[in-house]
Design a protein around this motif. Structure first.
Motif, PDB file in Angstrom:
ATOM      1  N   ILE A  51       0.839  -1.202   0.000  1.00  0.00           N
ATOM      2  CA  ILE A  51       0.000   0.000   0.000  1.00  0.00           C
ATOM      3  C   ILE A  51       0.872   1.250   0.000  1.00  0.00           C
ATOM      4  CG2 ILE A  51      -1.630   1.349   1.395  1.00  0.00           C
ATOM      5  CD1 ILE A  51      -2.771  -1.409   2.338  1.00  0.00           C
ATOM      6  N   ARG A  52       1.902   1.236   0.835  1.00  0.00           N
ATOM      7  CA  ARG A  52       2.782   2.400   0.913  1.00  0.00           C
ATOM      8  C   ARG A  52       3.494   2.649  -0.410  1.00  0.00           C
ATOM      9  NH1 ARG A  52       7.782   3.890   1.336  1.00  0.00           N
ATOM     10  NH2 ARG A  52       8.596   1.762   1.194  1.00  0.00           N
ATOM     11  N   LEU A  53       4.014   1.585  -1.020  1.00  0.00           N
ATOM     12  CA  LEU A  53       4.755   1.719  -2.273  1.00  0.00           C
ATOM     13  C   LEU A  53       3.854   2.205  -3.410  1.00  0.00           C
ATOM     14  CD1 LEU A  53       6.929  -1.523  -2.139  1.00  0.00           C
ATOM     15  CD2 LEU A  53       7.776   0.825  -2.016  1.00  0.00           C
ATOM     16  N   VAL A  54       2.663   1.638  -3.489  1.00  0.00           N
ATOM     17  CA  VAL A  54       1.745   2.036  -4.560  1.00  0.00           C
ATOM     18  C   VAL A  54       1.312   3.486  -4.374  1.00  0.00           C
ATOM     19  CG1 VAL A  54      -0.517   1.615  -5.608  1.00  0.00           C
ATOM     20  CG2 VAL A  54       0.961  -0.311  -4.995  1.00  0.00           C
ATOM     21  N   LYS A  55       1.017   3.865  -3.137  1.00  0.00           N
ATOM     22  CA  LYS A  55       0.635   5.257  -2.871  1.00  0.00           C
ATOM     23  C   LYS A  55       1.759   6.211  -3.248  1.00  0.00           C
ATOM     24  CE  LYS A  55      -3.480   4.754  -1.033  1.00  0.00           C
ATOM     25  NZ  LYS A  55      -4.676   5.289  -1.701  1.00  0.00           N
ATOM     26  N   ALA A  56       2.995   5.839  -2.890  1.00  0.00           N
ATOM     27  CA  ALA A  56       4.141   6.696  -3.208  1.00  0.00           C
ATOM     28  C   ALA A  56       4.349   6.814  -4.712  1.00  0.00           C
ATOM     29  CB  ALA A  56       5.401   6.140  -2.539  1.00  0.00           C
ATOM     30  N   ALA A  57       3.872   5.805  -5.473  1.00  0.00           N
ATOM     31  CA  ALA A  57       3.977   5.836  -6.930  1.00  0.00           C
ATOM     32  C   ALA A  57       2.734   6.439  -7.570  1.00  0.00           C
ATOM     33  CB  ALA A  57       4.199   4.429  -7.459  1.00  0.00           C
ATOM     34  N   GLY A  58       1.864   7.043  -6.753  1.00  0.00           N
ATOM     35  CA  GLY A  58       0.688   7.727  -7.272  1.00  0.00           C
ATOM     36  C   GLY A  58      -0.483   6.835  -7.613  1.00  0.00           C
ATOM     37  N   GLY A  59      -0.476   5.592  -7.099  1.00  0.00           N
ATOM     38  CA  GLY A  59      -1.518   4.651  -7.478  1.00  0.00           C
ATOM     39  C   GLY A  59      -2.591   4.433  -6.432  1.00  0.00           C
ATOM     40  N   VAL A  60      -3.508   3.538  -6.773  1.00  0.00           N
ATOM     41  CA  VAL A  60      -4.673   3.202  -5.951  1.00  0.00           C
ATOM     42  C   VAL A  60      -4.645   1.701  -5.695  1.00  0.00           C
ATOM     43  CG1 VAL A  60      -7.205   3.123  -5.925  1.00  0.00           C
ATOM     44  CG2 VAL A  60      -6.024   5.114  -6.887  1.00  0.00           C
ATOM     45  N   THR A  61      -4.997   1.276  -4.467  1.00  0.00           N
ATOM     46  CA  THR A  61      -4.930  -0.144  -4.108  1.00  0.00           C
ATOM     47  C   THR A  61      -6.301  -0.723  -3.798  1.00  0.00           C
ATOM     48  OG1 THR A  61      -4.471   0.504  -1.807  1.00  0.00           O
ATOM     49  CG2 THR A  61      -2.574  -0.028  -3.206  1.00  0.00           C
ATOM     50  N   VAL A  62      -6.528  -1.935  -4.303  1.00  0.00           N
ATOM     51  CA  VAL A  62      -7.765  -2.680  -4.058  1.00  0.00           C
ATOM     52  C   VAL A  62      -7.391  -4.118  -3.729  1.00  0.00           C
ATOM     53  CG1 VAL A  62      -9.888  -3.576  -5.093  1.00  0.00           C
ATOM     54  CG2 VAL A  62      -9.200  -1.203  -5.537  1.00  0.00           C
ATOM     55  N   PHE A  63      -7.881  -4.620  -2.623  1.00  0.00           N
ATOM     56  CA  PHE A  63      -7.624  -5.996  -2.188  1.00  0.00           C
ATOM     57  C   PHE A  63      -8.417  -6.928  -3.097  1.00  0.00           C
ATOM     58  CE2 PHE A  63      -7.778  -8.797   1.950  1.00  0.00           C
ATOM     59  CZ  PHE A  63      -7.291  -9.882   1.224  1.00  0.00           C
ATOM     60  N   ALA A  64      -7.718  -7.800  -3.847  1.00  0.00           N
ATOM     61  CA  ALA A  64      -8.373  -8.696  -4.789  1.00  0.00           C
ATOM     62  C   ALA A  64      -9.021  -9.886  -4.090  1.00  0.00           C
ATOM     63  CB  ALA A  64      -7.355  -9.203  -5.819  1.00  0.00           C
ATOM     64  N   HIS A  65     -10.233 -10.235  -4.551  1.00  0.00           N
ATOM     65  CA  HIS A  65     -11.001 -11.411  -4.096  1.00  0.00           C
ATOM     66  C   HIS A  65     -10.711 -11.796  -2.637  1.00  0.00           C
ATOM     67  CE1 HIS A  65      -7.233 -13.365  -5.354  1.00  0.00           C
ATOM     68  NE2 HIS A  65      -7.469 -12.962  -6.594  1.00  0.00           N
ATOM     69  N   PRO A  66     -10.999 -10.904  -1.676  1.00  0.00           N
ATOM     70  CA  PRO A  66     -10.639 -11.183  -0.276  1.00  0.00           C
ATOM     71  C   PRO A  66     -11.408 -12.330   0.364  1.00  0.00           C
ATOM     72  CG  PRO A  66     -11.996  -9.214  -0.421  1.00  0.00           C
ATOM     73  CD  PRO A  66     -11.647  -9.586  -1.834  1.00  0.00           C
ATOM     74  N   GLY A  67     -12.543 -12.728  -0.242  1.00  0.00           N
ATOM     75  CA  GLY A  67     -13.329 -13.802   0.356  1.00  0.00           C
ATOM     76  C   GLY A  67     -13.251 -15.109  -0.403  1.00  0.00           C
ATOM     77  N   ALA A  68     -12.190 -15.281  -1.204  1.00  0.00           N
ATOM     78  CA  ALA A  68     -12.055 -16.484  -2.034  1.00  0.00           C
ATOM     79  C   ALA A  68     -11.555 -17.652  -1.188  1.00  0.00           C
ATOM     80  CB  ALA A  68     -11.124 -16.211  -3.206  1.00  0.00           C
ATOM     81  N   SER A  69     -12.422 -18.205  -0.370  1.00  0.00           N
ATOM     82  CA  SER A  69     -12.021 -19.225   0.599  1.00  0.00           C
ATOM     83  C   SER A  69     -11.633 -20.542  -0.065  1.00  0.00           C
ATOM     84  CB  SER A  69     -13.150 -19.466   1.602  1.00  0.00           C
ATOM     85  OG  SER A  69     -14.350 -19.825   0.936  1.00  0.00           O
ATOM     86  N   LYS A  70     -12.082 -20.789  -1.308  1.00  0.00           N
ATOM     87  CA  LYS A  70     -11.709 -22.025  -1.990  1.00  0.00           C
ATOM     88  C   LYS A  70     -10.217 -22.061  -2.302  1.00  0.00           C
ATOM     89  CE  LYS A  70     -16.196 -22.883  -4.167  1.00  0.00           C
ATOM     90  NZ  LYS A  70     -16.910 -23.017  -5.459  1.00  0.00           N
TER      91      LYS A  70
END
Length: 285
Positions: free
Chosen positions: A175-194
């Motif tokens: 998150i820190r690195l992406v923010k410092a590079a001007g980007g946006v972060t989204v947690f991918a498929h956080p509930g993919a329990s399979k």
């Protein structure tokens, strides 16, 4: 407006080249597609050159992360791909993929599976080799019926008998690195329990406090109950919610545009980003 913010090409573990991916996205009726190959941005130039008129490309990447022993993926959008610190971390993760895949092949051979490194390397081609390529080799050999069937404790799931860990980024550092590079972060498929153990909601709350922008809610690996739970969590934490296909070409059953992101959420992502901008298509080759 139809927006798919998670798709892979042959630059990582998809089966469409970047050019084929954007052409297929246009043919599928998408208005916006994000190229989010694993830990790499090598497909950008080819995708932009082939971008059809009427389709906008969002540049991104899916970053390999791990927290408390749990593997997770962080989608990063519209960051500066040449920002040195984030580039160095992506290269560190990517460089660990070959020895890891070789070790998985060795474990499979020890279990009596006649897979070879040459077979896996052929399947990966120029892409960043990963578990889906090993899984495809198992499909070719008739060991499993589909790629998804290889991601079980019997084979390649986290902790499975042929699983081998790789270097993965701490999500707070991502998150820190992406923010410092001007980007946006989204947690991918956080509930993919399979896929294995999922990150607890308490950790997602900590990530939100550290600057996480959103979570991917509408995804093929989330049932209706999981989507409702994640939507409620996002509302509670003030996070954006996205929807995406996680398209991998013929390697998986998902299709482009199977799940999409609300245009208002997409607009907020573009407003928050300062490292790069969406590229509108002008009719590529």
């Amino acid at each position: 407006m139809r927006i798919d913010l998670h798709a892979h090409s042959t630059a990582s573990d998809g089966t469409d080249t970047p050019a084929e991916l954007v052409r297929n996205a246009g043919a599928a009726g998408l208005d916006v597609v994000a190229l989010t190959d694993h830990d790499t941005t090598r497909g950008y130039a080819e995708a932009i050159a082939a971008l059809p008129e009427g389709l906008t490309l969002v540049t991104g990447a899916e970053l390999s992360c791990r927290i408390d022993g749990i593997s997770m993926h962080m989608l990063a959008y519209l960051f500066d791909p040449e920002e040195p610190a984030l580039l160095a971390e992506r290269e560190l993760v990517r460089d660990d993929r070959v020895p890891r895949a070789r070790a998985m092949v060795a474990r499979l051979q020890a279990a009596g599976v006649p897979v070879t490194w040459e077979q896996v390397a052929r399947i990966a081609g120029d892409g960043s080799v990963g578990r889906p390529h090993v899984a495809t080799a198992l499909v070719e050999l008739g060991v499993v019926a589909t790629v998804n069937d290889a991601f079980t404790p019997e084979w390649l799931a986290d902790g499975g008998r042929a699983y081998v860990p790789k270097h993965e980024t701490d999500p707070f550092e991502a998150i820190r690195l992406v923010k410092a590079a001007g980007g946006v972060t989204v947690f991918a498929h956080p509930g993919a329990s399979k896929r294995g153990r999922t990150v607890p909601e308490s950790a997602i709350a900590e990530m939100a406090a550290a600057g996480l922008d959103g979570i991917e809610v509408d995804h093929m690996d989330h049932d209706l109950e999981t989507r409702a739970r994640l939507r409620g969590l996002a509302k509670e934490l003030g996070l954006l919610t996205t929807g995406s296909s996680d398209y991998h070409g013929s390697r998986k059953t998902c299709v482009l545009g199977e799940y999409v992101t609300d245009p208002e959420v997409y607009g907020e992502i573009t407003r928050r980003a300062t490292g790069a901008f969406p590229v509108p298509g002008a009719g590529g080759a």
